[in-house]
Design a protein around this motif. Structure first.
Motif, PDB file in Angstrom:
ATOM      1  N   ARG A  26       0.828  -1.216   0.000  1.00  0.00           N
ATOM      2  CA  ARG A  26       0.000   0.000   0.000  1.00  0.00           C
ATOM      3  C   ARG A  26       0.862   1.266   0.000  1.00  0.00           C
ATOM      4  O   ARG A  26       0.449   2.304  -0.502  1.00  0.00           O
ATOM      5  N   PHE A  27       2.046   1.145   0.614  1.00  0.00           N
ATOM      6  CA  PHE A  27       2.932   2.309   0.686  1.00  0.00           C
ATOM      7  C   PHE A  27       4.286   1.950   0.083  1.00  0.00           C
ATOM      8  O   PHE A  27       5.310   1.959   0.762  1.00  0.00           O
ATOM      9  N   PHE A  35       4.786  11.369  -2.601  1.00  0.00           N
ATOM     10  CA  PHE A  35       5.075  12.110  -1.367  1.00  0.00           C
ATOM     11  C   PHE A  35       6.250  13.073  -1.570  1.00  0.00           C
ATOM     12  O   PHE A  35       6.194  14.243  -1.172  1.00  0.00           O
ATOM     13  N   THR A  36       7.310  12.586  -2.204  1.00  0.00           N
ATOM     14  CA  THR A  36       8.522  13.388  -2.400  1.00  0.00           C
ATOM     15  C   THR A  36       8.248  14.569  -3.325  1.00  0.00           C
ATOM     16  O   THR A  36       8.783  15.663  -3.137  1.00  0.00           O
ATOM     17  N   ARG A  61       6.171   5.611  10.974  1.00  0.00           N
ATOM     18  CA  ARG A  61       7.582   5.199  10.968  1.00  0.00           C
ATOM     19  C   ARG A  61       8.228   5.606   9.644  1.00  0.00           C
ATOM     20  O   ARG A  61       9.342   6.144   9.616  1.00  0.00           O
ATOM     21  N   ASP A  62       7.505   5.383   8.527  1.00  0.00           N
ATOM     22  CA  ASP A  62       8.056   5.723   7.209  1.00  0.00           C
ATOM     23  C   ASP A  62       8.159   7.240   7.013  1.00  0.00           C
ATOM     24  O   ASP A  62       9.090   7.721   6.364  1.00  0.00           O
ATOM     25  N   PHE A  90      12.007   3.822  15.652  1.00  0.00           N
ATOM     26  CA  PHE A  90      11.886   5.012  14.797  1.00  0.00           C
ATOM     27  C   PHE A  90      13.255   5.639  14.548  1.00  0.00           C
ATOM     28  O   PHE A  90      14.110   5.618  15.435  1.00  0.00           O
ATOM     29  N   ALA A  91      13.417   6.181  13.328  1.00  0.00           N
ATOM     30  CA  ALA A  91      14.707   6.781  12.950  1.00  0.00           C
ATOM     31  C   ALA A  91      14.980   8.056  13.757  1.00  0.00           C
ATOM     32  O   ALA A  91      16.078   8.248  14.268  1.00  0.00           O
ATOM     33  N   GLY A  92      13.980   8.917  13.875  1.00  0.00           N
ATOM     34  CA  GLY A  92      14.177  10.190  14.582  1.00  0.00           C
ATOM     35  C   GLY A  92      13.509  10.143  15.942  1.00  0.00           C
ATOM     36  O   GLY A  92      13.551   9.127  16.640  1.00  0.00           O
ATOM     37  N   LYS A  93      12.859  11.286  16.276  1.00  0.00           N
ATOM     38  CA  LYS A  93      12.160  11.361  17.565  1.00  0.00           C
ATOM     39  C   LYS A  93      11.042  10.325  17.610  1.00  0.00           C
ATOM     40  O   LYS A  93      10.339  10.126  16.604  1.00  0.00           O
TER      41      LYS A  93
END
Ligand SMILES: C[S@@+](CC[C@H](N)C(=O)[O-])C[C@H]1O[C@@H](n2cnc3c(N)ncnc32)[C@H](O)[C@@H]1O
Length: 222
Positions: A26-27, A35-36, A61-62, A90-93
């Motif tokens: 789906r994503f 999105f970009t 998360r993405d 999660f990559a960041g916060k």
């Protein structure tokens, strides 16, 4: 309000597993290309991002992987979904996750403070979409974006064939789930969504259809 689960006859855990299993399809790359091109350039360097009806939190998360300095917030009425999201890496916060019924309670955000509200496969289950859209409009910043990704109507034969060929459901499941979910997933046409957004005071900036079943619209407050 009847939730998606009760309408589909699936338990919370079954719906959770289905959302997790189907997430990569789906994503996938086409979604992130959109999105970009259409969303990321319009966001500030430290955007406030909400995923409303976030399910298992994988989309958040993405988002986090692409928006390293974002403050992420996931809201969902189903405790099992929020529980799954809370244990993701999660990559960041790390996002805030909260159990929240968007048809009942206002979002815990000040007016005009959110840069992106995403709602994926959720609004079609809401009996009264206009008050929910009004609440999204309230929290959005003047240049904030609303990303609506939801089911659009298909002919019955196409919908059942899609469940058989794309979801790879058995004939028994197509008959059972397909007929009970047809009215749920085929409630709105693309024009109905456009009308609803306009009625709620949104202007559509861009839209696309990456899958037969879903239309994606990016809107701002008028
Ligand atoms: C089909 S799932 C989609 C989940 C996620 N957005 C995704 O695309 O993976 C629909 C989600 O909407 C949530 N939901 C339904 N009604 C809701 C409400 N009134 N308030 C908040 N979440 C709701 C459900 O619990 C479920 O997690």
């Amino acid at each position: 309000m009847p939730t998606h689960q009760s309408l589909s006859g699936a338990t919370d855990d079954e719906l959770l597993q289905r959302m997790v299993q189907t997430h990569p399809d789906r994503f996938g790359a086409p979604f992130w290309e959109f999105f970009t091109a259409e969303i990321a350039p319009a966001l500030p360097p430290e955007p406030v991002v909400i995923d409303l009806g976030c399910g298992p939190g994988l989309l958040l998360r993405d988002f986090g992987a692409r928006l390293a300095r974002a403050a992420l917030h996931g809201y969902d009425v189903t405790p099992a979904m929020i529980g799954y999201g809370r244990q993701l890496a999660f990559a960041g916060k790390h996002p805030t996750f909260a159990i929240h019924d968007v048809t009942r309670d206002p979002l815990p955000h000040a007016a005009g403070s959110v840069d992106l509200v995403s709602m994926s496969s959720v609004l079609h289950v809401v009996d009264q979409p206009l008050p929910v859209l009004a609440e999204i409009s309230r929290v959005l910043a003047p240049a904030g974006l609303f990303l609506l990704n939801d089911w659009i109507r298909q002919p019955l034969s196409a919908y059942l064939a899609w469940r058989r060929d794309v979801l790879q459901e058995s004939a028994a499941d197509v008959n059972r789930r397909g007929f009970s979910l047809f009215p749920v997933h085929n409630k709105y046409t693309g024009d109905d969504w456009r009308w609803l957004l306009a009625e709620a005071g949104f202007t559509i900036k861009s839209e696309t259809q990456l899958r037969t079943s879903h239309r994606i619209m990016v809107a701002t407050r008028r």
